[in-house]
Design a protein around this motif. Structure first.
Motif, PDB file in Angstrom:
ATOM      1  N   UNK A  66      33.854  51.796 110.349  1.00 32.33           N
ATOM      2  CA  UNK A  66      34.508  51.545 111.469  1.00 32.33           C
ATOM      3  C   UNK A  66      33.681  50.915 112.450  1.00 32.33           C
ATOM      4  N   UNK A  67      34.440  49.768 113.145  1.00 36.45           N
ATOM      5  CA  UNK A  67      33.633  48.799 113.801  1.00 36.45           C
ATOM      6  C   UNK A  67      32.899  49.594 115.285  1.00 36.45           C
ATOM      7  N   UNK A  68      33.762  50.412 115.773  1.00 42.36           N
ATOM      8  CA  UNK A  68      33.344  51.104 117.028  1.00 42.36           C
ATOM      9  C   UNK A  68      31.943  52.034 116.778  1.00 42.36           C
ATOM     10  N   UNK A  69      32.179  52.745 115.441  1.00 38.10           N
ATOM     11  CA  UNK A  69      30.826  53.328 115.229  1.00 38.10           C
ATOM     12  C   UNK A  69      29.590  52.456 115.172  1.00 38.10           C
ATOM     13  N   UNK A  70      29.932  51.263 114.594  1.00 36.84           N
ATOM     14  CA  UNK A  70      28.740  50.218 114.358  1.00 36.84           C
ATOM     15  C   UNK A  70      28.248  49.873 115.847  1.00 36.84           C
ATOM     16  N   UNK A  71      29.105  49.739 116.810  1.00 36.76           N
ATOM     17  CA  UNK A  71      28.654  49.436 118.107  1.00 36.76           C
ATOM     18  C   UNK A  71      27.835  50.585 118.624  1.00 36.76           C
ATOM     19  N   UNK A  72      28.375  51.656 118.330  1.00 37.07           N
ATOM     20  CA  UNK A  72      27.661  52.977 119.095  1.00 37.07           C
ATOM     21  C   UNK A  72      26.507  52.965 118.459  1.00 37.07           C
ATOM     22  N   UNK A  73      26.326  52.779 116.945  1.00 37.45           N
ATOM     23  CA  UNK A  73      25.158  52.719 116.434  1.00 37.45           C
ATOM     24  C   UNK A  73      23.733  51.770 117.266  1.00 37.45           C
ATOM     25  N   UNK A  74      24.502  50.571 117.696  1.00 35.85           N
ATOM     26  CA  UNK A  74      23.546  49.587 117.990  1.00 35.85           C
ATOM     27  C   UNK A  74      23.078  50.001 119.619  1.00 35.85           C
ATOM     28  N   UNK A  75      24.291  50.559 120.162  1.00 35.00           N
ATOM     29  CA  UNK A  75      24.214  50.558 121.745  1.00 35.00           C
ATOM     30  C   UNK A  75      23.609  51.871 122.250  1.00 35.00           C
ATOM     31  N   UNK A  76      23.911  52.997 121.492  1.00 33.43           N
ATOM     32  CA  UNK A  76      23.477  54.287 121.864  1.00 33.43           C
ATOM     33  C   UNK A  76      22.564  55.095 120.905  1.00 33.43           C
ATOM     34  N   UNK A  77      22.780  55.028 119.508  1.00 30.95           N
ATOM     35  CA  UNK A  77      22.015  55.997 118.676  1.00 30.95           C
ATOM     36  C   UNK A  77      20.671  55.460 118.344  1.00 30.95           C
ATOM     37  N   UNK A  78      20.639  54.310 118.128  1.00 26.27           N
ATOM     38  CA  UNK A  78      19.314  53.571 117.963  1.00 26.27           C
ATOM     39  C   UNK A  78      18.371  53.316 118.901  1.00 26.27           C
ATOM     40  N   UNK A  79      18.676  53.142 120.157  1.00 23.33           N
ATOM     41  CA  UNK A  79      17.769  52.887 121.194  1.00 23.33           C
ATOM     42  C   UNK A  79      17.249  54.539 121.595  1.00 23.33           C
ATOM     43  N   UNK A  80      17.828  55.449 121.032  1.00 23.85           N
ATOM     44  CA  UNK A  80      17.140  56.781 121.379  1.00 23.85           C
ATOM     45  C   UNK A  80      16.225  56.998 120.555  1.00 23.85           C
ATOM     46  N   UNK A  81      15.949  56.277 119.351  1.00 30.55           N
ATOM     47  CA  UNK A  81      14.987  56.603 118.516  1.00 30.55           C
ATOM     48  C   UNK A  81      14.085  55.261 118.319  1.00 30.55           C
TER      49      UNK A  81
END
Length: 110
Positions: A66-81
């Motif tokens: 899903x494209x929106x999940x990929x966007x969420x990965x780059x915008x929200x999830x990865x910066x957290x770690x």
């Protein structure tokens, strides 16, 4: 890599779907062996998300369904770690499944 009793294309599709669902919802309940496979793939995706260059974006978009999940990965999830080296997921065993007594686990993002 575990075979999980499936053909390679079925297994790949199942893991892609489960990783997508995990990144979308933060946690999923599945069998312990599947959880361990999903963990390795999900951690690879988060690590790619931390790089945030064109090549890693293309790799993530090729894997996550899903494209929106990929966007969420780059915008929200990865910066957290961003200052954590691995260990982005946690597996908690929850006991046997009722139908076939398969060992169940919850895998979640830390």
């Amino acid at each position: 890599m575990r075979k999980l009793g499936r053909t390679s294309d079925h297994r790949k599709a199942m893991l892609r779907a489960m990783v997508t669902f995990l990144l979308e919802n933060g946690k999923i309940e599945t069998t312990v062996t599947r959880a361990k496979e999903v963990r390795s793939e999900a951690e690879k995706m988060i690590t790619l998300g931390k790089k945030d260059d064109l090549h890693s974006k293309r790799q993530v978009f090729a894997y996550i369904t899903k494209e929106e999940v990929s966007k969420k990965l780059f915008d929200e999830i990865s910066p957290k770690y961003k200052d954590v080296n691995g260990g982005y997921t946690r597996i908690i065993k929850v006991g046997p499944r009722r139908g076939d007594a398969a060992e169940m686990a919850i895998i979640e993002l830390v």
